[in-house]
Design an enzyme around this catalytic site. Sequence first.
Site, PDB file in Angstrom:
ATOM      1  N   ARG A 171      30.066 -22.199 -32.037  1.00  0.00           N
ATOM      2  CA  ARG A 171      28.821 -22.147 -31.251  1.00  0.00           C
ATOM      3  C   ARG A 171      28.753 -23.249 -30.195  1.00  0.00           C
ATOM      4  O   ARG A 171      27.703 -23.824 -29.929  1.00  0.00           O
ATOM      5  CB  ARG A 171      27.593 -22.240 -32.171  1.00  0.00           C
ATOM      6  CG  ARG A 171      27.517 -21.136 -33.212  1.00  0.00           C
ATOM      7  CD  ARG A 171      27.358 -19.756 -32.596  1.00  0.00           C
ATOM      8  NE  ARG A 171      27.327 -18.744 -33.636  1.00  0.00           N
ATOM      9  CZ  ARG A 171      28.394 -18.061 -34.062  1.00  0.00           C
ATOM     10  NH1 ARG A 171      29.587 -18.258 -33.517  1.00  0.00           N
ATOM     11  NH2 ARG A 171      28.274 -17.155 -35.008  1.00  0.00           N
ATOM     12  N   SER A 220      19.272 -17.049 -35.155  1.00  0.00           N
ATOM     13  CA  SER A 220      19.703 -18.065 -36.124  1.00  0.00           C
ATOM     14  C   SER A 220      19.289 -19.451 -35.649  1.00  0.00           C
ATOM     15  O   SER A 220      19.648 -19.869 -34.551  1.00  0.00           O
ATOM     16  CB  SER A 220      21.223 -18.011 -36.313  1.00  0.00           C
ATOM     17  OG  SER A 220      21.606 -16.794 -36.906  1.00  0.00           O
ATOM     18  N   GLU A 290      21.083 -24.681 -33.953  1.00  0.00           N
ATOM     19  CA  GLU A 290      21.840 -23.731 -33.142  1.00  0.00           C
ATOM     20  C   GLU A 290      20.991 -23.308 -31.946  1.00  0.00           C
ATOM     21  O   GLU A 290      21.506 -23.119 -30.842  1.00  0.00           O
ATOM     22  CB  GLU A 290      22.243 -22.508 -33.971  1.00  0.00           C
ATOM     23  CG  GLU A 290      23.047 -21.487 -33.180  1.00  0.00           C
ATOM     24  CD  GLU A 290      23.624 -20.379 -34.058  1.00  0.00           C
ATOM     25  OE1 GLU A 290      23.623 -19.239 -33.603  1.00  0.00           O
ATOM     26  OE2 GLU A 290      24.076 -20.666 -35.182  1.00  0.00           O
TER      27      GLU A 290
END
Length: 297
Positions: A171, A220, A290
């Site tokens: 990520r 998320s 995130e």
Amino acid sequence: MSESALPPVRGKLTAQAPLAPLVWFKAGGAADWLFEPKDVADLQDFLAALAPEVPVMALGLGSNLIVRDGGVPGVVIRLGKPFAKVNASDAVTLTCGGGASGILVSSTARDAGIAGLEFLRSIPGTVGGFVRMNGGAYGREVKDVLVDCEVVDRKGQLHTLGLADLGYTYRHSDLADGMVVVAARFRGEPGEPEAIQAEMDRISAAREASQPLRSKTGGSTFKNPDGHKAWALVDAAGCRGLTLGGAQVSEKHTNFLINTGEATSSEIEALGEEVRSRVKQTQGVELEWEIKRVGRP
């Protein structure tokens, strides 16, 4: 900053543009300026002439994003329809505009008989966003399918960057702030459209069953720490259903935060910090955001 202080554009410039309607959480302040360029050249000319001290941020579908209540300083760049085209460039490769959605990319791949890109169906964002953050789901991520991408830097220069140039980790990419992804090429493998559709259906059903997709959410919230699932850590810390003002930890999937109605961005962010604190206290694990948080508190 007045409009006279900004370079002329062929696209659309909006002062004090509300960003809440443009992000999934439906919360947050306004952009000082929202720029929707007409094409790549319009974006290049604007950035080349824009005073270097003015901050610039690209905005896709606003899924993995908290816009703070004080709004976003400088210029927010949103790539609209001119950047949303997807075409097959050969039997296994798609050329995609930075404003194209994951749904459009995967559907075009299906129609062209290109397998391996089905997971993009489940990433709630645009090509520019998931290229920047190495988006992924269901066992695959962008680094597995990216050939290269085109980016416009803060000085208005266009660059083609290969996979190795992006420094991908989980990520994360090494793309500098202010760089705008305007296009990307993804490579899959030959496949049958019926089988590709079946895999897309399977992914869609799995998402629908496990995630609060009908809610005002941001996807998320936390990255999965090494050896752990973020949702399981949050659950074990007793945070399922935890509320703060109008913000709530999802009962359905504990790695999702929800705006239950009129939550402010500060409530959503504060709830996330409370979850991080409880996970650290109870399990000794430091959760990392995130979701990107931007703007003035």
